[in-house]
Scaffold this active site. Sequence first.
Site, PDB file in Angstrom:
ATOM      1  N   TYR A 143       0.744  -1.219  -0.020  1.00 45.97           N
ATOM      2  CA  TYR A 143      -0.177  -0.090   0.001  1.00 45.97           C
ATOM      3  C   TYR A 143       1.006   1.511   0.071  1.00 45.97           C
ATOM      4  CZ  TYR A 143      -4.479  -1.995   0.425  1.00 45.97           C
ATOM      5  OH  TYR A 143      -5.917  -2.517   0.157  1.00 45.97           O
ATOM      6  N   LYS A 194       2.530 -15.042   3.091  1.00 45.10           N
ATOM      7  CA  LYS A 194       2.757 -15.993   2.022  1.00 45.10           C
ATOM      8  C   LYS A 194       4.302 -16.291   1.825  1.00 45.10           C
ATOM      9  CE  LYS A 194       1.155 -17.859  -1.746  1.00 45.10           C
ATOM     10  NZ  LYS A 194       0.481 -19.520  -1.508  1.00 45.10           N
ATOM     11  N   ASP A 227      -3.536 -18.135   1.772  1.00 47.15           N
ATOM     12  CA  ASP A 227      -4.584 -18.996   0.982  1.00 47.15           C
ATOM     13  C   ASP A 227      -5.287 -20.170   1.948  1.00 47.15           C
ATOM     14  OD1 ASP A 227      -1.940 -20.430   1.018  1.00 47.15           O
ATOM     15  OD2 ASP A 227      -2.360 -21.126  -0.950  1.00 47.15           O
ATOM     16  N   ASP A 251      -6.779  -6.724   4.188  1.00 45.84           N
ATOM     17  CA  ASP A 251      -7.638  -6.003   3.534  1.00 45.84           C
ATOM     18  C   ASP A 251      -8.915  -7.031   2.922  1.00 45.84           C
ATOM     19  OD1 ASP A 251      -9.188  -4.035   2.101  1.00 45.84           O
ATOM     20  OD2 ASP A 251      -8.428  -4.770   0.186  1.00 45.84           O
TER      21      ASP A 251
HETATM   22  C1  IPM Z   1     -10.709  -0.805   3.217  1.00 49.24           C
HETATM   23  C2  IPM Z   1     -10.619  -0.151   1.833  1.00 49.24           C
HETATM   24  C3  IPM Z   1      -9.548   0.488   1.347  1.00 49.24           C
HETATM   25  C4  IPM Z   1      -8.370  -0.435   1.500  1.00 49.24           C
HETATM   26  C5  IPM Z   1      -9.698   1.064  -0.019  1.00 49.24           C
HETATM   27  C6  IPM Z   1     -10.681   2.221  -0.148  1.00 49.24           C
HETATM   28  C7  IPM Z   1      -8.311   1.759  -0.329  1.00 49.24           C
HETATM   29  O1  IPM Z   1     -10.843  -1.478   1.199  1.00 49.24           O
HETATM   30  O2  IPM Z   1     -10.389   0.117   4.259  1.00 49.24           O
HETATM   31  O3  IPM Z   1     -10.596  -2.029   3.506  1.00 49.24           O
HETATM   32  O4  IPM Z   1      -7.850  -1.163   0.774  1.00 49.24           O
HETATM   33  O5  IPM Z   1      -7.392  -0.199   2.500  1.00 49.24           O
HETATM   34 MG    MG Z   2     -11.065  -3.068   1.957  1.00 48.03          MG
END
Ligand code: IPM
Ligand code: MG
Length: 363
Positions: A143, A194, A227, A251
Amino acid sequence: MSAAPSPTKRIAVIPGDGVGKEVIAEAVRVLKAATAVSGRALELTELDWGADRFLRDGTTLPEGGEQMLRDKFDAVLLGAMGDPRVPSNKHAADILLGLRFKLDLYVNARPVELLDAKLTPLRDRTPRDVNFMVFRENTEGLYVGVGGIFKKGTHDEIALQEDVNTRKGVERIIRHAFEYARHNKLTRVCMSDKSNALNFAHDLWQRVFADIRKEYAEIESRHLYIDALAMEVVRDPSQFQVIVTCNLFGDIISDLGAQLAGGMGMAPSGNIHPGKISIFEPVHGSAPNIAGKNLANPIASVLAAAMMLEHIGWPQEAASLRGAVRASVAAHQTTHDVGGHLGTREAGQWMADWVTKSGITHT
Ligand code: IPM
Ligand code: MG
């Protein structure tokens, strides 16, 4: 004897986009009901950060915005970011991901708690079986936005996205998971990565995990590849109490978890730096397809507000909000997605009324 009144807490409220505006209005309604009966004061300040502001004047996260939050507020309640009029999603990246990074909110806490057996798509599962916490690393991994595109638009195009993992970053989230387990008398922590394929980045996760688990001998710690974790969480969710994983896997697994507990309308989260200003939000997004129709479920936001109250040290008010959610689910006084027949506003009003009726006693 009742406790001395605590000072007013200052909350920044960022409704954001789409259904964010609707569900946060209801969370605020329930919060106000709670403070009215508890006699404690919350000062709520609404900030207009989001797509409308971006389209109006180009502002995403205002200059110095994160410092302003640190200086002026005790916590942030956020709705959702994302708007079809901003296909690049630039404002969402700057505001949501920007604040996670700039405020160093390294813990993304996403509880998965089934409140009623009727809400899970799993057969024969009850609230006892689906109750675990996902700790998602929230400041690193894939990220961070390090990467680039070379020869864009040509057949020779190359797109790179770096997976950034630091020892400090991996250590603090894994340690947080163990500390949370210890503090809450939980006995099982599962770290997921992973490392069988990501032999550098997740080798670091393996080594840090091996070191830290030794310090928590009373906790049964275990590792699953992501997984396998996805499969096991569906096959038998009762085996999990605390899951800790990297940003991207967290996420994904938190959406899977949300679905096991009734869907995105039920899932709250906290972007937390322990002891510092933190942001609480529903896991769901802005859902533009149902925005403005009084359809979105406000429960995830009310539960996020409860996490926020816990964070600022108001456990009784937090319990009251959770009580309202439980009561509304039990009485079928909810939105359609979880089996009720109410609109967003009516569901919020029902929970606010429940809080008013039930009262809050400080012990
Ligand atoms: C979350 C969302 C966000 C993320 C997106 C909107 C960038 O999916 O908060 O889970 O991936 O963190
Ligand atoms: Mg999300």
